[in-house]
Design a protein around this motif. Sequence first.
Motif, PDB file in Angstrom:
ATOM      1  N   MET A  29       0.799  -1.006   0.093  1.00  0.00           N
ATOM      2  CA  MET A  29      -0.121  -0.018   0.150  1.00  0.00           C
ATOM      3  C   MET A  29       1.020   1.269  -0.027  1.00  0.00           C
ATOM      4  O   MET A  29       0.520   2.267  -0.660  1.00  0.00           O
ATOM      5  N   VAL A  30       1.983   1.301   0.743  1.00  0.00           N
ATOM      6  CA  VAL A  30       2.756   2.382   0.933  1.00  0.00           C
ATOM      7  C   VAL A  30       3.404   2.609  -0.638  1.00  0.00           C
ATOM      8  O   VAL A  30       3.746   3.746  -0.991  1.00  0.00           O
ATOM      9  N   GLN A  31       3.866   1.396  -0.924  1.00  0.00           N
ATOM     10  CA  GLN A  31       4.505   1.551  -2.585  1.00  0.00           C
ATOM     11  C   GLN A  31       3.574   2.205  -3.453  1.00  0.00           C
ATOM     12  O   GLN A  31       3.973   3.083  -4.484  1.00  0.00           O
ATOM     13  N   ARG A  32       2.405   1.697  -3.598  1.00  0.00           N
ATOM     14  CA  ARG A  32       1.347   2.008  -4.269  1.00  0.00           C
ATOM     15  C   ARG A  32       1.293   3.630  -4.355  1.00  0.00           C
ATOM     16  O   ARG A  32       0.828   4.333  -5.018  1.00  0.00           O
ATOM     17  N   ASP A  33       0.850   4.077  -3.035  1.00  0.00           N
ATOM     18  CA  ASP A  33       0.417   5.564  -2.815  1.00  0.00           C
ATOM     19  C   ASP A  33       1.665   6.462  -3.197  1.00  0.00           C
ATOM     20  O   ASP A  33       1.628   7.425  -3.441  1.00  0.00           O
ATOM     21  N   THR A  34       2.979   6.034  -2.745  1.00  0.00           N
ATOM     22  CA  THR A  34       4.171   6.587  -3.376  1.00  0.00           C
ATOM     23  C   THR A  34       4.142   6.794  -4.591  1.00  0.00           C
ATOM     24  O   THR A  34       4.364   7.966  -5.219  1.00  0.00           O
ATOM     25  N   ALA A  35       4.160   5.817  -5.350  1.00  0.00           N
ATOM     26  CA  ALA A  35       4.023   5.729  -6.695  1.00  0.00           C
ATOM     27  C   ALA A  35       3.051   6.508  -7.473  1.00  0.00           C
ATOM     28  O   ALA A  35       3.359   7.548  -8.450  1.00  0.00           O
TER      29      ALA A  35
ATOM     30  N   ALA B  82       3.069  -0.864  -8.873  1.00  0.00           N
ATOM     31  CA  ALA B  82       2.838  -0.543  -7.368  1.00  0.00           C
ATOM     32  C   ALA B  82       1.177  -1.394  -7.215  1.00  0.00           C
ATOM     33  O   ALA B  82       0.949  -1.732  -6.287  1.00  0.00           O
ATOM     34  N   ALA B  83       0.656  -0.808  -7.993  1.00  0.00           N
ATOM     35  CA  ALA B  83      -0.871  -1.166  -7.899  1.00  0.00           C
ATOM     36  C   ALA B  83      -1.228  -2.332  -7.765  1.00  0.00           C
ATOM     37  O   ALA B  83      -2.112  -3.061  -7.329  1.00  0.00           O
ATOM     38  N   ALA B  84      -0.534  -3.153  -9.111  1.00  0.00           N
ATOM     39  CA  ALA B  84      -0.634  -4.579  -9.172  1.00  0.00           C
ATOM     40  C   ALA B  84      -0.179  -5.565  -8.270  1.00  0.00           C
ATOM     41  O   ALA B  84      -0.677  -6.441  -7.578  1.00  0.00           O
ATOM     42  N   SER B  85       1.144  -4.967  -7.356  1.00  0.00           N
ATOM     43  CA  SER B  85       1.863  -5.425  -6.201  1.00  0.00           C
ATOM     44  C   SER B  85       0.702  -5.411  -5.157  1.00  0.00           C
ATOM     45  O   SER B  85       0.506  -6.277  -4.300  1.00  0.00           O
ATOM     46  N   TYR B  86       0.045  -4.174  -4.967  1.00  0.00           N
ATOM     47  CA  TYR B  86      -0.812  -4.143  -3.872  1.00  0.00           C
ATOM     48  C   TYR B  86      -2.103  -5.256  -4.034  1.00  0.00           C
ATOM     49  O   TYR B  86      -2.483  -5.639  -3.267  1.00  0.00           O
ATOM     50  N   ALA B  87      -2.584  -5.156  -5.104  1.00  0.00           N
ATOM     51  CA  ALA B  87      -3.611  -6.047  -5.477  1.00  0.00           C
ATOM     52  C   ALA B  87      -3.312  -7.795  -5.158  1.00  0.00           C
ATOM     53  O   ALA B  87      -4.159  -8.283  -4.667  1.00  0.00           O
TER      54      ALA B  87
ATOM     55  N   LEU C 271      -3.477 -11.806   1.200  1.00  0.00           N
ATOM     56  CA  LEU C 271      -4.271 -11.794   2.583  1.00  0.00           C
ATOM     57  C   LEU C 271      -5.773 -12.520   2.645  1.00  0.00           C
ATOM     58  O   LEU C 271      -5.936 -13.073   3.645  1.00  0.00           O
ATOM     59  N   ASP C 272      -6.402 -12.475   1.382  1.00  0.00           N
ATOM     60  CA  ASP C 272      -7.550 -12.934   1.571  1.00  0.00           C
ATOM     61  C   ASP C 272      -7.387 -14.463   1.642  1.00  0.00           C
ATOM     62  O   ASP C 272      -8.233 -15.270   2.340  1.00  0.00           O
ATOM     63  N   VAL C 273      -6.260 -15.179   0.980  1.00  0.00           N
ATOM     64  CA  VAL C 273      -6.120 -16.456   1.071  1.00  0.00           C
ATOM     65  C   VAL C 273      -5.763 -16.844   2.353  1.00  0.00           C
ATOM     66  O   VAL C 273      -6.092 -17.898   2.972  1.00  0.00           O
TER      67      VAL C 273
END
Length: 387
Positions: free
Chosen positions: A103-109, A139-144, A150-152
């Motif tokens: 999430m941090v990486q996605r938001d930063t990017a 970064a968004a793909a990594s977050y997904a 997490l769901d698994v």
Amino acid sequence: MISFMFLASQSVAQTPPGGAPKGPVDVGTVVVETRDVPYVRTLPGRAVAYETGEIRARVSGVVEEILYAAGDALQPGDPMFKIEDTTYVAALASANAALAGAMVQRDTAQATVDRYKTLQGSAVSKADLQNAEATAAAAAASYAAAKTALDVAQLDLDRTIVRSPIAGIAGISNVSIGALVTANQADALATVTRLDPIYIDVSDSSAGMLRVRAQIEDGSLQLGSKVGVALVLESGDIYDGEGTVVVLGNVVSATTGTFDLRVQFDNPKRLILPGQFLRVKLTLGSTSGKLVPQRATGRNSDGTLTVFVAKDGVARKVALTTSGSQDNAWIVTSGVEDGDLVIVDGLTNLRDGAEINPVPVTIDADGVVHDATSAAADAPAATTGNN
């Protein structure tokens, strides 16, 4: 109500010691008449559970608790087993941490992309903006992916509690506390069986089916608005409740010459259990037939069904052809005619051609003979059924 037994005493009184009866013997008779009777097929069947759920673990681990008792009535989702969950709690925590980092990486990017857009044309080139957008997409793909992981992890943790998938009665556990189970193993941990309602699988011969169709076509069998379904228990008692036909077979077995159908009964008291052998009575409609009480009939050495008929003061033995039975009477298709007097009592030692004195009688639902003159008001006539 006066029993017909007095006729036997009169017969004995007329028999001199050491000699044959003198004069005609009193015999009880009923009148043959054609009537509409239910057409019933009585077929063998076997009880089958409405639903059966085999309980298996979806994750591997050691069984920590057994959360039910054999025989419990379970609902969908009720817990049955608890598997050691330490590893899965740790995996969930790790997946949470990975998601936070993603999430941090996605938001930063994304922030970088937003800043580059405001600076494009002065301090940032178009190529720099494109690179930043590509980084943000990755970064968004990594977050997904981290969210899916997490769901698994959450699913695996939830599956450490093994639950019943259906409503039913819990069976005996096949594992004990401390046993190691694996995900989707072949052996079930336990079984849950739904008994209400319950199915009865019935077999009928293809020859019987053809006979029924022939009777429908020639008009001798009038189909009812629906098929009546009754169940005869192993004790011989009629089950309290009417069933319904849910599946009608359309394939005849090449080995047995039979086809299957399935009927369903409510089973709130669990009186019927899977595996029981039972009999199912299917009432298809009605047919016309001459009813002859079964107590009046006998069989010759070759198996022919016979009955004595009173004609002109003499007992005449005749052969019968039947199409089934109804309760305590045969449904006769030939051998007797309407108005014939069938002898139902005083048959002991009766011979063809013997002189007789017919006396009208009735037969109650239990097959007991009564004098018609005194029982006409309250003794029901013999009732009758088909096979």
